[in-house]
Motif scaffolding. Sequence first.
Motif, PDB file in Angstrom:
ATOM      1  N   LEU A  28       0.824  -1.207   0.000  1.00 51.10           N
ATOM      2  CA  LEU A  28       0.000   0.000   0.000  1.00 51.10           C
ATOM      3  C   LEU A  28       0.860   1.261   0.000  1.00 51.10           C
ATOM      4  O   LEU A  28       0.586   2.223  -0.722  1.00 51.10           O
ATOM      5  N   PHE A  29       1.924   1.232   0.821  1.00 53.31           N
ATOM      6  CA  PHE A  29       2.799   2.406   0.944  1.00 53.31           C
ATOM      7  C   PHE A  29       3.835   2.476  -0.185  1.00 53.31           C
ATOM      8  O   PHE A  29       4.549   3.473  -0.303  1.00 53.31           O
ATOM      9  N   GLU A  30       3.926   1.383  -0.964  1.00 57.90           N
ATOM     10  CA  GLU A  30       4.892   1.293  -2.066  1.00 57.90           C
ATOM     11  C   GLU A  30       6.325   1.470  -1.564  1.00 57.90           C
ATOM     12  O   GLU A  30       7.110   2.248  -2.095  1.00 57.90           O
ATOM     13  N   ILE A  31       6.641   0.710  -0.516  1.00 61.73           N
ATOM     14  CA  ILE A  31       7.988   0.721   0.057  1.00 61.73           C
ATOM     15  C   ILE A  31       8.443  -0.725   0.253  1.00 61.73           C
ATOM     16  O   ILE A  31       7.622  -1.646   0.242  1.00 61.73           O
ATOM     17  N   ASN A  32       9.740  -0.910   0.444  1.00 62.53           N
ATOM     18  CA  ASN A  32      10.291  -2.256   0.618  1.00 62.53           C
ATOM     19  C   ASN A  32      10.352  -2.688   2.072  1.00 62.53           C
ATOM     20  O   ASN A  32      10.313  -3.879   2.379  1.00 62.53           O
ATOM     21  N   GLU A  33      10.472  -1.710   2.954  1.00 62.60           N
ATOM     22  CA  GLU A  33      10.507  -2.007   4.387  1.00 62.60           C
ATOM     23  C   GLU A  33      10.117  -0.764   5.164  1.00 62.60           C
ATOM     24  O   GLU A  33      10.184   0.355   4.637  1.00 62.60           O
ATOM     25  N   LEU A  34       9.712  -0.947   6.420  1.00 59.01           N
ATOM     26  CA  LEU A  34       9.368   0.186   7.257  1.00 59.01           C
ATOM     27  C   LEU A  34      10.639   0.911   7.675  1.00 59.01           C
ATOM     28  O   LEU A  34      11.609   0.283   8.105  1.00 59.01           O
ATOM     29  N   SER A  35      10.644   2.210   7.548  1.00 61.99           N
ATOM     30  CA  SER A  35      11.799   3.003   7.967  1.00 61.99           C
ATOM     31  C   SER A  35      11.874   3.043   9.493  1.00 61.99           C
ATOM     32  O   SER A  35      10.900   2.731  10.195  1.00 61.99           O
ATOM     33  N   ASN A  61       0.236  12.658   5.888  1.00 62.99           N
ATOM     34  CA  ASN A  61       1.233  13.608   5.374  1.00 62.99           C
ATOM     35  C   ASN A  61       2.351  12.892   4.618  1.00 62.99           C
ATOM     36  O   ASN A  61       2.888  13.423   3.640  1.00 62.99           O
ATOM     37  N   ASN A  62       2.695  11.694   5.090  1.00 64.29           N
ATOM     38  CA  ASN A  62       3.789  10.951   4.474  1.00 64.29           C
ATOM     39  C   ASN A  62       3.349  10.113   3.277  1.00 64.29           C
ATOM     40  O   ASN A  62       4.166   9.784   2.409  1.00 64.29           O
ATOM     41  N   PHE A  63       2.046   9.775   3.250  1.00 65.25           N
ATOM     42  CA  PHE A  63       1.516   8.985   2.139  1.00 65.25           C
ATOM     43  C   PHE A  63       0.231   9.662   1.644  1.00 65.25           C
ATOM     44  O   PHE A  63      -0.878   9.153   1.849  1.00 65.25           O
ATOM     45  N   PRO A  64       0.383  10.814   1.010  1.00 59.59           N
ATOM     46  CA  PRO A  64      -0.765  11.653   0.625  1.00 59.59           C
ATOM     47  C   PRO A  64      -1.718  11.021  -0.392  1.00 59.59           C
ATOM     48  O   PRO A  64      -2.844  11.497  -0.555  1.00 59.59           O
ATOM     49  N   LYS A  65      -1.283   9.960  -1.065  1.00 56.53           N
ATOM     50  CA  LYS A  65      -2.169   9.298  -2.027  1.00 56.53           C
ATOM     51  C   LYS A  65      -3.290   8.518  -1.328  1.00 56.53           C
ATOM     52  O   LYS A  65      -4.300   8.182  -1.939  1.00 56.53           O
ATOM     53  N   LEU A  66      -3.084   8.229  -0.052  1.00 53.46           N
ATOM     54  CA  LEU A  66      -4.012   7.358   0.668  1.00 53.46           C
ATOM     55  C   LEU A  66      -5.059   8.142   1.443  1.00 53.46           C
ATOM     56  O   LEU A  66      -4.802   9.249   1.913  1.00 53.46           O
ATOM     57  N   SER A  67      -6.217   7.551   1.588  1.00 58.52           N
ATOM     58  CA  SER A  67      -7.283   8.160   2.385  1.00 58.52           C
ATOM     59  C   SER A  67      -7.162   7.697   3.834  1.00 58.52           C
ATOM     60  O   SER A  67      -6.469   6.708   4.135  1.00 58.52           O
ATOM     61  N   LYS A  68      -7.871   8.378   4.717  1.00 57.51           N
ATOM     62  CA  LYS A  68      -7.859   7.993   6.130  1.00 57.51           C
ATOM     63  C   LYS A  68      -8.410   6.572   6.297  1.00 57.51           C
ATOM     64  O   LYS A  68      -7.880   5.776   7.072  1.00 57.51           O
ATOM     65  N   LYS A  69      -9.468   6.255   5.554  1.00 57.34           N
ATOM     66  CA  LYS A  69     -10.050   4.919   5.652  1.00 57.34           C
ATOM     67  C   LYS A  69      -9.058   3.851   5.209  1.00 57.34           C
ATOM     68  O   LYS A  69      -8.955   2.783   5.843  1.00 57.34           O
ATOM     69  N   GLU A  70      -8.329   4.108   4.139  1.00 52.18           N
ATOM     70  CA  GLU A  70      -7.332   3.140   3.676  1.00 52.18           C
ATOM     71  C   GLU A  70      -6.257   2.909   4.726  1.00 52.18           C
ATOM     72  O   GLU A  70      -5.814   1.770   4.935  1.00 52.18           O
ATOM     73  N   LEU A  71      -5.843   3.980   5.398  1.00 50.90           N
ATOM     74  CA  LEU A  71      -4.827   3.861   6.444  1.00 50.90           C
ATOM     75  C   LEU A  71      -5.351   3.060   7.636  1.00 50.90           C
ATOM     76  O   LEU A  71      -4.657   2.184   8.162  1.00 50.90           O
TER      77      LEU A  71
END
Length: 203
Positions: A28-35, A61-71
């Motif tokens: 969802l975040f389009e990352i390879n691992e959590l920072s 703020n860090n993943f502006p493409k996502l909605s609150k519900k998606e998070l």
Amino acid sequence: MIKTIIFDFGDVFINLDKEGAMKNALELFEINELSEELIAINALYEQGLMETTEFLDFYLNNFPKLSKKELIDAWNYIICDFPSKRLEFIQQLAKDKNYKLILLSNTNELHIDCIKKHIPFYEDFKACFDKFYLSHQIMLRKPNTDIFNFVLNENKLKPEECLFIDDTKENTVTANKLGINVWNNDPKTEDILDLFTIKKELF
């Protein structure tokens, strides 16, 4: 002799999908691992040192493409089912009154809200315990030593008379260093229902 049993919640009573939740989040975040920053933020939230609105705002703020519900859905992805047999197990223990029963869980407001919504017997489960400690409410978090000392001191417990059950190894290691008996259960192969068989040497 064991007089107090201290239980974790996730993967002891309620089933979790830790691997699936992590895979889902990374996709969802389009990352390879959590920072390190994300891991630190999650820990702060779990310890009650960050409000839910602040926590969600950080992710938005860090993943502006996502909605609150998606998070929120991604955050709660980890929560699965709560087998009714486990509720019956703890209810019987509470009825027998042979042990002081304590719940000690690393969790957070979003997860608890989700559990209350989807697990109709949550309040019945909570009522089984003499003490019910959630990390975000007491602002302490496993595996830190202070959370175990808090439980021991507040309840005037002797470590050697306690059994602590948790699926996370680092949590049981800390507890054991304090003299507490431990069971680092494997949720893939073991069930809390078999407590008195698997740990029969303690009872």
